[in-house]
Design a protein around this motif. Structure first.
Motif, PDB file in Angstrom:
ATOM      1  N   ASN A   1     -12.929  56.599  -6.237  1.00 49.52           N
ATOM      2  CA  ASN A   1     -12.222  56.638  -5.491  1.00 49.52           C
ATOM      3  C   ASN A   1     -12.281  58.418  -4.812  1.00 49.52           C
ATOM      4  O   ASN A   1     -12.078  59.216  -6.296  1.00 49.52           O
ATOM      5  N   ARG A   2     -12.645  58.232  -3.981  1.00 48.55           N
ATOM      6  CA  ARG A   2     -12.284  59.075  -3.301  1.00 48.55           C
ATOM      7  C   ARG A   2     -11.423  60.008  -2.834  1.00 48.55           C
ATOM      8  O   ARG A   2     -10.143  58.908  -2.911  1.00 48.55           O
TER       9      ARG A   2
ATOM     10  N   THR B   1      -9.343  57.301  -0.227  1.00 50.97           N
ATOM     11  CA  THR B   1      -9.199  56.327  -0.166  1.00 50.97           C
ATOM     12  C   THR B   1      -8.857  55.607  -1.262  1.00 50.97           C
ATOM     13  O   THR B   1      -8.891  53.929  -1.520  1.00 50.97           O
ATOM     14  N   GLY B   2      -8.201  55.713  -2.112  1.00 47.55           N
ATOM     15  CA  GLY B   2      -7.262  55.440  -3.148  1.00 47.55           C
ATOM     16  C   GLY B   2      -6.665  54.018  -2.482  1.00 47.55           C
ATOM     17  O   GLY B   2      -6.228  53.131  -3.238  1.00 47.55           O
ATOM     18  N   TRP B   3      -6.010  53.824  -1.274  1.00 47.36           N
ATOM     19  CA  TRP B   3      -5.437  52.854  -1.205  1.00 47.36           C
ATOM     20  C   TRP B   3      -5.909  51.546  -0.673  1.00 47.36           C
ATOM     21  O   TRP B   3      -5.595  50.973   0.389  1.00 47.36           O
TER      22      TRP B   3
END
Length: 161
Positions: A12-13, A16-18
């Motif tokens: 998870n960067r 970009t979590g979504w």
């Protein structure tokens, strides 16, 4: 073979979590009772001509841009773009495109590419060769379509001669 991209250790960067959540919603959210077949809202929204296809494209493009901004190699970006392009070209075709949308799942394919890149170290380097191959294939398909159109036109004109 790659493990399920929704259960993998894709990092998870920031920003970009979504992506996993939206990809799951678009391609895998629902299961046909009594089967293992899954589908998301993408084929459902694509039942609305133009608006549905455009919505799916914009969501996929947003996911692609988020990955490009967060370090995906140009090869991964090209491969993801090809998935989105295929989905965007075939998806709007009546009946065939709607059936295709239930099976192709470009967002899941792109998530799998992310997994292969970040977790397994695949798809490193430039996407130039991939672009060249894709362009050659597209030119060949275009040539076949033009040839087919000419033959169909000759056949139809033959009816009136």
């Amino acid at each position: 073979m790659a493990q399920n991209p929704y259960q993998s250790g894709i990092p998870n960067r920031p920003g970009t979590g979504w992506i996993k959540s939206v990809s799951y919603l678009m391609d895998e959210q629902f299961r046909l009772p009594g089967t293992k077949f899954r589908f998301g809202i993408d084929p459902i929204i694509n039942l609305f001509p133009v608006v549905g296809d455009m919505t799916g494209f914009l969501i996929s493009a947003g996911m692609l841009l988020a990955m490009a901004r967060n370090g995906a190699s140009s090869k991964v970006v090209v491969l993801m773009s090809i998935n989105i392009l295929v989905d965007s070209i075939i998806g709007p075709i009546p009946v065939i495109g709607h059936i295709f949308d239930f099976y192709f799942k470009s967002n899941t394919r792109n998530l799998r590419l992310m997994q292969e890149y970040f977790v397994e170290g695949k798809h490193q380097g430039s996407g130039k060769n991939t672009i060249i191959i894709a362009l050659i294939v597209l030119v060949l398909i275009l040539a076949l379509l033009v040839y087919g159109l000419i033959k169909v036109s000759e056949w139809v004109i033959g009816w009136f001669s």
